[in-house]
Design a protein around this motif. Sequence first.
Motif, PDB file in Angstrom:
ATOM      1  N   LYS A 212      52.557  61.428 121.154  1.00  0.00           N
ATOM      2  CA  LYS A 212      52.509  61.712 119.746  1.00  0.00           C
ATOM      3  C   LYS A 212      51.326  62.653 119.516  1.00  0.00           C
ATOM      4  O   LYS A 212      50.180  62.259 119.684  1.00  0.00           O
TER       5      LYS A 212
ATOM      6  N   CYS B 292      49.281  64.917 116.999  1.00  0.00           N
ATOM      7  CA  CYS B 292      49.117  65.105 115.564  1.00  0.00           C
ATOM      8  C   CYS B 292      47.668  65.446 115.236  1.00  0.00           C
ATOM      9  O   CYS B 292      46.743  65.100 115.975  1.00  0.00           O
TER      10      CYS B 292
ATOM     11  N   LEU C 165      46.408  64.282 112.509  1.00  0.00           N
ATOM     12  CA  LEU C 165      45.971  63.115 111.741  1.00  0.00           C
ATOM     13  C   LEU C 165      46.349  61.837 112.473  1.00  0.00           C
ATOM     14  O   LEU C 165      47.147  61.865 113.427  1.00  0.00           O
ATOM     15  N   SER C 166      45.796  60.732 112.012  1.00  0.00           N
ATOM     16  CA  SER C 166      46.226  59.418 112.498  1.00  0.00           C
ATOM     17  C   SER C 166      46.355  58.512 111.279  1.00  0.00           C
ATOM     18  O   SER C 166      45.544  57.610 111.059  1.00  0.00           O
ATOM     19  N   CYS C 167      47.372  58.806 110.477  1.00  0.00           N
ATOM     20  CA  CYS C 167      47.518  58.149 109.172  1.00  0.00           C
ATOM     21  C   CYS C 167      47.669  56.639 109.323  1.00  0.00           C
ATOM     22  O   CYS C 167      48.356  56.162 110.231  1.00  0.00           O
TER      23      CYS C 167
ATOM     24  N   CYS D 192      51.295  55.538 109.420  1.00  0.00           N
ATOM     25  CA  CYS D 192      52.232  56.218 110.328  1.00  0.00           C
ATOM     26  C   CYS D 192      53.153  55.218 111.021  1.00  0.00           C
ATOM     27  O   CYS D 192      52.715  54.227 111.592  1.00  0.00           O
TER      28      CYS D 192
ATOM     29  N   THR E 221      47.571  57.721 116.406  1.00  0.00           N
ATOM     30  CA  THR E 221      47.549  58.921 117.251  1.00  0.00           C
ATOM     31  C   THR E 221      46.505  58.717 118.349  1.00  0.00           C
ATOM     32  O   THR E 221      45.340  58.457 118.037  1.00  0.00           O
TER      33      THR E 221
ATOM     34  N   ASN F 244      52.561  67.711 107.718  1.00  0.00           N
ATOM     35  CA  ASN F 244      51.502  67.012 106.978  1.00  0.00           C
ATOM     36  C   ASN F 244      50.612  68.001 106.237  1.00  0.00           C
ATOM     37  O   ASN F 244      49.759  67.595 105.452  1.00  0.00           O
TER      38      ASN F 244
HETATM   39  S1  SF4 Z   1      52.368  60.055 109.428  1.00  0.00           S
HETATM   40 FE1  SF4 Z   1      50.394  61.045 109.763  1.00  0.00          FE
HETATM   41  S2  SF4 Z   1      49.789  60.498 111.868  1.00  0.00           S
HETATM   42 FE2  SF4 Z   1      51.994  60.057 111.659  1.00  0.00          FE
HETATM   43  S3  SF4 Z   1      52.983  61.902 112.442  1.00  0.00           S
HETATM   44 FE3  SF4 Z   1      52.829  62.105 110.184  1.00  0.00          FE
HETATM   45  S4  SF4 Z   1      50.921  63.193 109.831  1.00  0.00           S
HETATM   46 FE4  SF4 Z   1      50.854  62.458 111.971  1.00  0.00          FE
END
Ligand code: SF4
Length: 310
Positions: A26, A28, A30-32, A35, A40, A107
Amino acid sequence: MMKYLFGPVPSRRYGRSLGVDLAVPKTCTLSCRFCQLGPTPHTTVTRTAIPDIDAVWAELREWLAQGNTADYITASGSGEPTLHLHFGDLLRRVRDETDCRSLLLSNGSLFFLPEVRRDACVADVVKVSLHAWDQASFETVNRPHPSLRFQAILDGYRAFRETFTGRLDVEVFLIPGVNDRDDQAGKIAALTASFAPDSVTLNTSVRPPADSSITPCSQERLEALLPLFGPHAHLGGKEPQNVTMTYSQEALVGLVERHPVSLSSLAATFEKTEDELRALLQPLLERGDIRLFPAVGRLFVGGGYAARNK
Ligand code: SF4
């Protein structure tokens, strides 16, 4: 089995959407906390040419040559698609060589880069996200790569809106106790209005989140906040159930390969009762192609990346 394509996934807003995964799982920026792919491992802002865009395009061309079709070809997948240096090439080929519309699910964190905005302009529809109102809230909700600056991303959205002639959608994800107070949501709404999207979708956690401590906003709370976001806002709400598909093992695995889907939503998609679907899932469960797991008060079906990371 397809390597880069998944679905077509039934989508409430976009009909039958064929996903094209441009990220190595994965990957990315970000690491929301919300998610559905899990945390991430290492956030990054380094753009790469992996996977090979010609190999991706060859698989897509073969899928179309077999007589398959979709309402949208969607750049998305197991991470952030604009991390791929050539995501714009894919969008151009869809525009020039297919009858499908293109959708970029991003994102938005790299929209501060002019080259990302230039390539995103090729899509028919672009969906970006905004869940915060300043750098501190951005870091709380999205846990970004340390180099990312909230203000630069917002400026990028405004610059993008000035040149992009397609449809710009924005998703706002609300988390109780994190960004759902009236004043917090009001600030997000004001910033959203500043780059004039065509629609705003308010979402909350309906799928298993990376941070298991977060809970969904109630429907009442979402409805109370909706007017802040203006006349073009709506609730994303539950998973889409307005697109039906004929059941096959391949269709099922394609749907859950990247993103877990609730058993009830899958049953509606395939026009089965939950008991009927459970019986159909049994051979896939026994082979380990998918797995069932509980989350956010419901039972989910995951496969591939989603299953391995639960
Ligand atoms: S939700 Fe956030 S961490 Fe997950 S893939 Fe989308 S942007 Fe990346």
